[in-house]
Design a protein around this motif. Structure first.
Motif, PDB file in Angstrom:
ATOM      1  N   GLN A 229     -72.860 -51.568  -7.954  1.00  0.00           N
ATOM      2  CA  GLN A 229     -72.681 -50.149  -8.280  1.00  0.00           C
ATOM      3  C   GLN A 229     -73.347 -49.254  -7.232  1.00  0.00           C
ATOM      4  OE1 GLN A 229     -71.849 -48.416 -11.560  1.00  0.00           O
ATOM      5  NE2 GLN A 229     -70.443 -50.142 -11.758  1.00  0.00           N
ATOM      6  N   LEU A 230     -74.544 -49.656  -6.831  1.00  0.00           N
ATOM      7  CA  LEU A 230     -75.306 -48.822  -5.898  1.00  0.00           C
ATOM      8  C   LEU A 230     -74.795 -48.975  -4.467  1.00  0.00           C
ATOM      9  CD1 LEU A 230     -78.930 -49.469  -7.186  1.00  0.00           C
ATOM     10  CD2 LEU A 230     -77.609 -47.361  -7.371  1.00  0.00           C
ATOM     11  N   ASN A 231     -74.106 -50.046  -4.205  1.00  0.00           N
ATOM     12  CA  ASN A 231     -73.663 -50.377  -2.866  1.00  0.00           C
ATOM     13  C   ASN A 231     -72.536 -49.450  -2.409  1.00  0.00           C
ATOM     14  OD1 ASN A 231     -72.622 -51.620  -0.625  1.00  0.00           O
ATOM     15  ND2 ASN A 231     -72.742 -53.697  -1.474  1.00  0.00           N
ATOM     16  N   PRO A 232     -72.757 -48.672  -1.357  1.00  0.00           N
ATOM     17  CA  PRO A 232     -71.718 -47.704  -0.963  1.00  0.00           C
ATOM     18  C   PRO A 232     -70.431 -48.367  -0.465  1.00  0.00           C
ATOM     19  CG  PRO A 232     -73.461 -47.793   0.684  1.00  0.00           C
ATOM     20  CD  PRO A 232     -73.933 -48.615  -0.472  1.00  0.00           C
ATOM     21  N   VAL A 233     -70.517 -49.627  -0.049  1.00  0.00           N
ATOM     22  CA  VAL A 233     -69.306 -50.275   0.457  1.00  0.00           C
ATOM     23  C   VAL A 233     -68.368 -50.630  -0.693  1.00  0.00           C
ATOM     24  CG1 VAL A 233     -68.452 -52.092   1.973  1.00  0.00           C
ATOM     25  CG2 VAL A 233     -70.782 -51.300   2.221  1.00  0.00           C
ATOM     26  N   THR A 234     -68.970 -50.914  -1.874  1.00  0.00           N
ATOM     27  CA  THR A 234     -68.165 -51.384  -3.007  1.00  0.00           C
ATOM     28  C   THR A 234     -66.942 -50.521  -3.307  1.00  0.00           C
ATOM     29  OG1 THR A 234     -70.177 -52.300  -3.947  1.00  0.00           O
ATOM     30  CG2 THR A 234     -68.285 -52.104  -5.416  1.00  0.00           C
ATOM     31  N   PRO A 235     -67.140 -49.229  -3.600  1.00  0.00           N
ATOM     32  CA  PRO A 235     -65.951 -48.460  -4.007  1.00  0.00           C
ATOM     33  C   PRO A 235     -64.890 -48.400  -2.911  1.00  0.00           C
ATOM     34  CG  PRO A 235     -67.828 -47.002  -3.649  1.00  0.00           C
ATOM     35  CD  PRO A 235     -68.361 -48.396  -3.616  1.00  0.00           C
ATOM     36  N   VAL A 236     -65.336 -48.312  -1.664  1.00  0.00           N
ATOM     37  CA  VAL A 236     -64.364 -48.165  -0.573  1.00  0.00           C
ATOM     38  C   VAL A 236     -63.580 -49.466  -0.398  1.00  0.00           C
ATOM     39  CG1 VAL A 236     -64.033 -47.506   1.835  1.00  0.00           C
ATOM     40  CG2 VAL A 236     -65.949 -46.565   0.549  1.00  0.00           C
ATOM     41  N   LEU A 237     -64.308 -50.558  -0.322  1.00  0.00           N
ATOM     42  CA  LEU A 237     -63.645 -51.830  -0.083  1.00  0.00           C
ATOM     43  C   LEU A 237     -62.719 -52.194  -1.255  1.00  0.00           C
ATOM     44  CD1 LEU A 237     -65.120 -54.785   1.734  1.00  0.00           C
ATOM     45  CD2 LEU A 237     -63.932 -55.294  -0.384  1.00  0.00           C
ATOM     46  N   ILE A 238     -63.222 -52.003  -2.466  1.00  0.00           N
ATOM     47  CA  ILE A 238     -62.414 -52.356  -3.645  1.00  0.00           C
ATOM     48  C   ILE A 238     -61.175 -51.486  -3.717  1.00  0.00           C
ATOM     49  CG2 ILE A 238     -62.392 -52.170  -6.165  1.00  0.00           C
ATOM     50  CD1 ILE A 238     -64.960 -53.597  -6.259  1.00  0.00           C
ATOM     51  N   THR A 239     -61.351 -50.183  -3.450  1.00  0.00           N
ATOM     52  CA  THR A 239     -60.203 -49.286  -3.527  1.00  0.00           C
ATOM     53  C   THR A 239     -59.131 -49.692  -2.514  1.00  0.00           C
ATOM     54  OG1 THR A 239     -61.657 -47.503  -4.216  1.00  0.00           O
ATOM     55  CG2 THR A 239     -59.503 -46.871  -3.374  1.00  0.00           C
ATOM     56  N   VAL A 240     -59.558 -49.978  -1.284  1.00  0.00           N
ATOM     57  CA  VAL A 240     -58.566 -50.341  -0.266  1.00  0.00           C
ATOM     58  C   VAL A 240     -57.867 -51.639  -0.662  1.00  0.00           C
ATOM     59  CG1 VAL A 240     -58.164 -50.842   2.169  1.00  0.00           C
ATOM     60  CG2 VAL A 240     -59.900 -49.196   1.542  1.00  0.00           C
ATOM     61  N   ALA A 249     -56.224 -48.022  -8.468  1.00  0.00           N
ATOM     62  CA  ALA A 249     -57.521 -47.732  -7.845  1.00  0.00           C
ATOM     63  C   ALA A 249     -58.534 -47.517  -8.954  1.00  0.00           C
ATOM     64  CB  ALA A 249     -57.420 -46.503  -6.950  1.00  0.00           C
ATOM     65  N   SER A 250     -59.397 -48.500  -9.162  1.00  0.00           N
ATOM     66  CA  SER A 250     -60.324 -48.409 -10.290  1.00  0.00           C
ATOM     67  C   SER A 250     -61.602 -47.655  -9.935  1.00  0.00           C
ATOM     68  CB  SER A 250     -60.664 -49.813 -10.796  1.00  0.00           C
ATOM     69  OG  SER A 250     -61.200 -50.573  -9.725  1.00  0.00           O
ATOM     70  N   GLN A 251     -61.854 -47.423  -8.634  1.00  0.00           N
ATOM     71  CA  GLN A 251     -63.118 -46.754  -8.257  1.00  0.00           C
ATOM     72  C   GLN A 251     -62.850 -45.563  -7.343  1.00  0.00           C
ATOM     73  OE1 GLN A 251     -66.523 -48.920  -7.361  1.00  0.00           O
ATOM     74  NE2 GLN A 251     -65.937 -50.767  -8.470  1.00  0.00           N
ATOM     75  N   LEU A 252     -61.840 -44.789  -7.692  1.00  0.00           N
ATOM     76  CA  LEU A 252     -61.416 -43.718  -6.796  1.00  0.00           C
ATOM     77  C   LEU A 252     -62.494 -42.653  -6.608  1.00  0.00           C
ATOM     78  CD1 LEU A 252     -58.933 -43.314  -5.133  1.00  0.00           C
ATOM     79  CD2 LEU A 252     -57.992 -41.851  -6.919  1.00  0.00           C
ATOM     80  N   THR A 253     -63.211 -42.325  -7.685  1.00  0.00           N
ATOM     81  CA  THR A 253     -64.267 -41.298  -7.572  1.00  0.00           C
ATOM     82  C   THR A 253     -65.313 -41.744  -6.560  1.00  0.00           C
ATOM     83  OG1 THR A 253     -63.957 -41.117  -9.949  1.00  0.00           O
ATOM     84  CG2 THR A 253     -65.690 -39.776  -8.952  1.00  0.00           C
ATOM     85  N   GLY A 254     -65.750 -42.978  -6.736  1.00  0.00           N
ATOM     86  CA  GLY A 254     -66.744 -43.531  -5.803  1.00  0.00           C
ATOM     87  C   GLY A 254     -66.218 -43.494  -4.378  1.00  0.00           C
ATOM     88  N   PHE A 255     -64.958 -43.823  -4.217  1.00  0.00           N
ATOM     89  CA  PHE A 255     -64.337 -43.817  -2.894  1.00  0.00           C
ATOM     90  C   PHE A 255     -64.466 -42.434  -2.257  1.00  0.00           C
ATOM     91  CE2 PHE A 255     -60.649 -42.871  -0.245  1.00  0.00           C
ATOM     92  CZ  PHE A 255     -60.638 -43.934   0.644  1.00  0.00           C
ATOM     93  N   TRP A 256     -64.143 -41.403  -3.028  1.00  0.00           N
ATOM     94  CA  TRP A 256     -64.178 -40.044  -2.472  1.00  0.00           C
ATOM     95  C   TRP A 256     -65.597 -39.592  -2.155  1.00  0.00           C
ATOM     96  CZ3 TRP A 256     -60.588 -38.059   0.074  1.00  0.00           C
ATOM     97  CH2 TRP A 256     -59.240 -38.311  -0.254  1.00  0.00           C
ATOM     98  N   ILE A 257     -66.511 -39.929  -3.053  1.00  0.00           N
ATOM     99  CA  ILE A 257     -67.899 -39.509  -2.809  1.00  0.00           C
ATOM    100  C   ILE A 257     -68.412 -40.161  -1.523  1.00  0.00           C
ATOM    101  CG2 ILE A 257     -70.275 -39.653  -3.661  1.00  0.00           C
ATOM    102  CD1 ILE A 257     -69.099 -39.488  -6.499  1.00  0.00           C
ATOM    103  N   VAL A 258     -68.234 -41.493  -1.445  1.00  0.00           N
ATOM    104  CA  VAL A 258     -68.745 -42.209  -0.278  1.00  0.00           C
ATOM    105  C   VAL A 258     -68.080 -41.708   1.001  1.00  0.00           C
ATOM    106  CG1 VAL A 258     -68.869 -44.454   0.858  1.00  0.00           C
ATOM    107  CG2 VAL A 258     -69.388 -44.260  -1.574  1.00  0.00           C
ATOM    108  N   SER A 259     -66.770 -41.487   0.950  1.00  0.00           N
ATOM    109  CA  SER A 259     -66.059 -41.061   2.159  1.00  0.00           C
ATOM    110  C   SER A 259     -66.561 -39.706   2.639  1.00  0.00           C
ATOM    111  CB  SER A 259     -64.562 -40.977   1.915  1.00  0.00           C
ATOM    112  OG  SER A 259     -64.101 -42.222   1.470  1.00  0.00           O
ATOM    113  N   THR A 260     -66.727 -38.769   1.686  1.00  0.00           N
ATOM    114  CA  THR A 260     -67.170 -37.431   2.079  1.00  0.00           C
ATOM    115  C   THR A 260     -68.563 -37.492   2.703  1.00  0.00           C
ATOM    116  OG1 THR A 260     -65.984 -36.681   0.128  1.00  0.00           O
ATOM    117  CG2 THR A 260     -67.352 -35.060   1.268  1.00  0.00           C
ATOM    118  N   VAL A 261     -69.448 -38.201   1.992  1.00  0.00           N
ATOM    119  CA  VAL A 261     -70.813 -38.294   2.496  1.00  0.00           C
ATOM    120  C   VAL A 261     -70.823 -38.956   3.873  1.00  0.00           C
ATOM    121  CG1 VAL A 261     -73.070 -39.366   2.120  1.00  0.00           C
ATOM    122  CG2 VAL A 261     -71.864 -38.286   0.214  1.00  0.00           C
ATOM    123  N   SER A 262     -70.002 -39.991   4.037  1.00  0.00           N
ATOM    124  CA  SER A 262     -70.066 -40.682   5.337  1.00  0.00           C
ATOM    125  C   SER A 262     -69.496 -39.826   6.458  1.00  0.00           C
ATOM    126  CB  SER A 262     -69.429 -42.077   5.279  1.00  0.00           C
ATOM    127  OG  SER A 262     -68.157 -42.042   4.747  1.00  0.00           O
TER     128      SER A 262
END
Lengths: 286, 406
Positions: A229-240, A249-262
């Motif tokens: 959950q805490l791992n920033p790679v998780t949502p991006v990798l899982i979503t892709v 896409a089960s973790q789309l929110t996480g994907f967007w948060i991580v992408s914006t921050v990165s």
């Protein structure tokens, strides 16, 4: 006599470049534009030199993910490790995961690697420093493109129909690369000075692999789940991977948060890289 | 900044650290300081630091060439790196106008596996040339480098001279307003050095050039201004290139008397004089055109039957510039020797140009037909300082001549 008034004047002084942010941003953009041609040249140079002195050539891009896949599929078959059924054949699941993970790791390593390889050039020639990062990015994309062939082959073999979300995969991969590049570029200034950083990156990414749902699906409970959950790679990798295989896409929110921050931190990393460079060169042996 | 000044360096200083660990840590601090806008003029040295370049100032216009000279470790390369924007000054300010080209390390960015042709494009791009520019100049580059046959060979098979040729040929295609050159002529054969030198000379007509070299011969020929550095400081800065060069050689003056030879001859006494004035502190001041008298007392071993003596004059670069020999002057060796020989030598009309020369003499004993054995060689036995000659001399000798205008 030619008039010198039209000539561009450059001023070098001890003052921080951040004192004049408008000029700094303008120069960053100008150099980014100016560095495209050079980045392309360096990219072509690196790629052609890399594979010219090698018998197996491009095969080297395939081998690591293939081996990882083979190992994990073997362990799975033998029931040595128990993972949930991911909904697609194990080899496909593991291979998509490792290809994406490998691309992420390539992106982390890329900035420090290109800068270290170009020390001689950096210490002697003033060229837009952005070119190195872009050339490195080119290599990351190139290696990913080669591995896509591997994915195509395995999808065909297992006769898996790609879902409608497949066009999202490329932007998704770019988000994954942005994340990796952000870590890489933020660590580059320190990494150029101290070799500890380079060594540290390779150990940490080794660990990180096991803490990320790359070869196993998202854990539902326990410490592994919290880590994931805490791992920033998780949502991006899982979503892709889901865009590529399952069409959801089960973790789309996480994907967007991580992408914006990165993206934000990547821009900051660029700034840091740029203003750090003269100080790094001063400390380099020349 | 006046209109035609392309380089303006104002009290620039840079510090370095001697120990690596500290240096790296200061590097981290400097980066952090800059991020938090704390950077600025730094006047004090931290532990272990020293000024690599201190308070250097100069201006250079288009068409001028500054010879930047000094012994190793004087701070020349550091200054050049600051001018090129590779590192930041710790104090002072540098203003550069126009396109800056740098011939600092030729062929930086060459990949050994790629061919010469491929590397032309890579290196050209690194130097800021566009693909179209390189396409257009490809022929000129190949022709200048004279490597037609090896063009499609990997650069790792090139000799070091060939790499430098190619590197220079590419870099010479830049059309800079400011050109920085760091000791690039040292490699390459004599023919190519000459070719490079001519090219630099050609570029310097249209640009402001800074030329770092240890070949004073080239510096003297190309520079309009000279900046002599030593220990990071400006030792001499000005338009008199000859003055700068001769002060450069003062760094390496070896005034020590060196005696060698078999020991069968000993120098008892040596005196130089002119117009009745003798040398003081082993230095004789002499006017151009005056006679030089040398008085030399030697004790010669009994076993020596015949001998000859020669005198040689060395300039500051330790190049021999003139000599005279007893054998040449008298056509025979000295014989019928006594224990103590007093030689009186007159060299009429000093023809050497203004400057300081060291005098070396040697005594050679001859037995039969062979060339003989060196009995005594005294290097730096005395010095002479020639004055009052033609002030704009380039060569070490000024020939007397008669001129007639019809």
């Amino acid at each position: 006599m030619m008039s010198n008034l039209a000539l561009k004047e450059t001023v070098y002084s001890p003052d921080s470049q951040l004192r004049n942010p408008r000029l700094l941003v303008r120069e960053m953009l100008a150099d980014l534009m100016a560095s495209r041609g050079l980045a392309w040249r360096l990219f072509v140079r690196n790629i052609s030199a890399q594979y010219r002195q090698s018998l197996l050539g491009y095969l080297w891009a395939f081998l690591p993910p293939l081996f990882t896949m083979a190992v994990w599929v073997f362990l799975n078959e033998q029931n040595i490790i128990n993972v949930e059924d991911p909904g697609i054949p194990d080899p496909v699941f593991v291979l998509t995961g490792t290809v994406l993970w490998q691309t992420f790791v390539d992106a982390i390593n890329s900035p420090l690697k290109v800068v270290n390889e170009s020390r001689g050039m950096l210490a002697k020639i003033n060229f837009p420093r952005e070119a190195l990062i872009l050339a490195g990015l080119g290599e990351v994309l190139f290696n990913f493109a080669i591995r896509v062939l591997l994915l195509v082959a395995i999808f065909t073999w297992f006769q898996i129909a790609v879902p409608a979300t497949v066009p999202l995969v490329l932007p998704g991969v770019l988000a994954l690369i942005t994340l990796g590049l952000m870590f890489g570029i933020l660590l580059t200034p320190l990494g150029v000075l101290y070799s500890d950083i380079g060594r540290g990156i390779s150990i940490i990414t080794g660990f990180w692999f096991f803490l990320t749902p790359v070869v196993y699906p998202m854990p539902k409970s326990g410490i592994a789940a919290e880590f994931a959950q805490l791992n920033p790679v998780t949502p991006v990798l899982i979503t892709v991977r889901e865009w590529l295989t399952l069409g959801r896409a089960s973790q789309l929110t996480g994907f967007w948060i991580v992408s914006t921050v990165s993206v934000v931190f990547l821009l900051f990393g660029w700034l840091l890289y740029r203003i750090a460079m003269p100080h790094l060169i001063a400390r380099m042996s020349a | 900044m006046s209109n035609d000044v392309l380089i303006k360096v104002d009290n620039v200083s840079k510090k370095f650290c001697r120990t690596l660990k500290r240096s790296l840590w200061y590097g981290v601090k400097d980066v952090v300081g800059e991020v938090f806008c704390r950077a600025g003029n730094q006047d004090d040295l931290r532990t272990g630091e020293f000024w690599s370049v201190k308070d250097v100032s100069f201006e250079l216009k288009r068409g001028e060439c500054l010879g930047l000279i000094g012994p190793n470790g004087a701070g020349k390369s550091t200054l050049l790196k600051m001018l090129n924007g590779l590192i930041k000054p710790d104090r002072g300010e540098i203003r550069m106008r126009g396109r800056v080209g740098a011939l600092i390390e030729l062929g930086a960015g060459f990949n050994p596996i790629l061919t010469g042709r491929e590397n032309i494009y890579v290196n050209g791009s690194v130097l800021g040339l566009r693909k179209k520019e390189i396409d257009r100049k490809l022929e000129a580059i190949i022709e200048f480098a004279e490597i037609e046959d090896a063009l499609d060979t990997p650069v790792q098979n090139y000799s070091s001279g060939m790499k430098v040729r190619l590197g220079f040929a590419i870099a010479a295609q830049m059309e800079p307003d400011v050109l920085l050159i760091d000791e690039v002529l040292a490699v390459g054969d004599a023919g190519f050095q000459m070719k490079c030198f001519n090219k630099i000379n050609e570029i310097s007509q249209k640009a402001a050039v800074i030329f770092v070299s240890h070949s004073m011969h080239y510096v003297g020929r190309i520079s309009s201004d000279v900046l002599l550095m030593g220990g990071g400081l400006t030792v001499y800065s000005g338009k008199s290139v000859q003055e700068g060069i001769s002060r450069y050689f003062e760094n390496f003056q070896n005034k020590q008397l060196l005696i060698s030879g078999s020991g069968k001859a000993k120098l008892e006494h040596l005196q130089l004089s002119t117009n009745g004035n003798c040398d003081a502190d082993d230095l004789l001041e002499i006017d151009y055109g005056d006679d030089l008298q040398v008085q030399m007392q030697l004790s010669i071993d009994n076993s020596v039957k015949q001998f000859r003596v020669s005198l040689a004059f060395f300039d500051r670069t330790m190049q021999i510039v003139a000599e005279c020999s007893s054998l040449a002057a008298t056509g025979k060796h000295f014989s019928d020797l006594q224990d103590m020989c007093l030689l009186q030598i007159v060299i009429p009309k000093m023809l050497l140009s203004n400057g300081v020369y060291s005098v070396t003499f040697s005594v050679t004993g001859v037995d039969g037909n062979d060339w003989g054995e060196v009995l005594l060689r005294c290097q730096n036995a005395k010095q002479i300082k020639v004055m009052g000659g033609f002030p704009m001399a380039f060569a070490p000798v000024q020939l007397p001549s008669n001129w007639l205008l019809n």
